[in-house]
Design an enzyme around this catalytic site. Structure first.
Site, PDB file in Angstrom:
ATOM      1  N   GLY A 142       1.327   3.688  -3.478  1.00 30.84           N
ATOM      2  CA  GLY A 142       0.477   4.773  -3.942  1.00 30.84           C
ATOM      3  C   GLY A 142      -0.057   5.677  -2.853  1.00 30.84           C
ATOM      4  O   GLY A 142      -0.882   6.541  -3.110  1.00 30.84           O
ATOM      5  N   HIS A 143       0.416   5.482  -1.631  1.00 29.91           N
ATOM      6  CA  HIS A 143      -0.129   6.269  -0.507  1.00 29.91           C
ATOM      7  C   HIS A 143       1.015   6.828   0.324  1.00 29.91           C
ATOM      8  O   HIS A 143       1.404   6.214   1.318  1.00 29.91           O
ATOM      9  CB  HIS A 143      -1.018   5.384   0.367  1.00 29.91           C
ATOM     10  N   PHE A 144       1.614   7.858   0.062  1.00 29.68           N
ATOM     11  CA  PHE A 144       1.445   8.809  -1.027  1.00 29.68           C
ATOM     12  C   PHE A 144       2.744   8.844  -1.825  1.00 29.68           C
ATOM     13  O   PHE A 144       3.793   8.533  -1.284  1.00 29.68           O
ATOM     14  CB  PHE A 144       1.140  10.199  -0.486  1.00 29.68           C
ATOM     15  N   PHE A 190       0.807  -1.227   0.000  1.00 28.88           N
ATOM     16  CA  PHE A 190       0.000   0.000   0.000  1.00 28.88           C
ATOM     17  C   PHE A 190       0.838   1.274   0.000  1.00 28.88           C
ATOM     18  O   PHE A 190       0.320   2.347  -0.293  1.00 28.88           O
ATOM     19  CB  PHE A 190      -0.990   0.017   1.182  1.00 28.88           C
ATOM     20  N   VAL A 245       2.825   6.969   3.719  1.00 25.16           N
ATOM     21  CA  VAL A 245       2.173   7.010   5.024  1.00 25.16           C
ATOM     22  C   VAL A 245       1.203   5.829   5.076  1.00 25.16           C
ATOM     23  O   VAL A 245       0.525   5.539   4.093  1.00 25.16           O
ATOM     24  CB  VAL A 245       1.392   8.335   5.209  1.00 25.16           C
TER      25      VAL A 245
END
Length: 160
Positions: free
Chosen positions: A46-48, A43, A53
């Site tokens: 793409g975050h961020f 994850f 985070v």
């Protein structure tokens, strides 16, 4: 085998969606465990972008797995009634497989600090009630510095 390790083995999750490294305490009133968010978790891609985070939904899932599901597996395995009386029994993996289900029915979480790749968190839960297959807990997550990063109430329907 150690009861705490047996409980973790009973969880209905596998990599990459298992957010429990270690369960360190469990009794009829609550539990405590740890998870380290690896730097290469899927994850973070793409975050961020350029500033990874841990998403709040993942923090909530980690809190739920340690604070509610681990406790629920223990309560079912110990045959803990809503009155608090205990009849000890270990639920085997084969007995649990395909029979115990966990459906989250409610969450109310306050996010206070970010959790970054590589951070280890501690989750502590306190049972509010366990009746008619519904378990509701007060759950808190702390970083290694001892700062609370999020907290709230989580509940789910647990059946076998």
């Amino acid at each position: 085998m150690d009861l705490l390790k047996t409980i973790v083995q009973q969880l209905p999750y596998v990599y990459p969606f298992l957010f429990v490294d270690e369960l360190t305490h469990v009794d009829e009133q609550g539990c405590e465990g740890f998870y380290t968010f690896k730097k290469d978790e899927y994850f973070y891609q793409g975050h961020f972008e350029n500033h990874p985070v841990t998403p709040g939904v993942i923090l909530t899932e980690c809190m739920a797995q340690i604070g509610v599901v681990c406790l629920g597996v223990f309560l079912i395995g110990q045959n803990v009634s809503q009155s608090g009386s205990v009849s000890s029994r270990t639920v085997s993996k084969a007995e649990n497989e395909g029979q115990t289900s966990f459906v989250f029915s409610e969450s109310n979480v306050l996010f206070e600090k970010a959790v970054y790749p590589g951070e280890k968190v501690k989750v502590i839960s306190t049972k509010k009630y366990w009746r008619l297959g519904k378990l509701k807990c007060r759950v808190e997550m702390y970083n290694e510095a001892g700062d609370r990063v999020c907290s709230g109430e989580l509940s789910g329907i647990i059946s076998n």
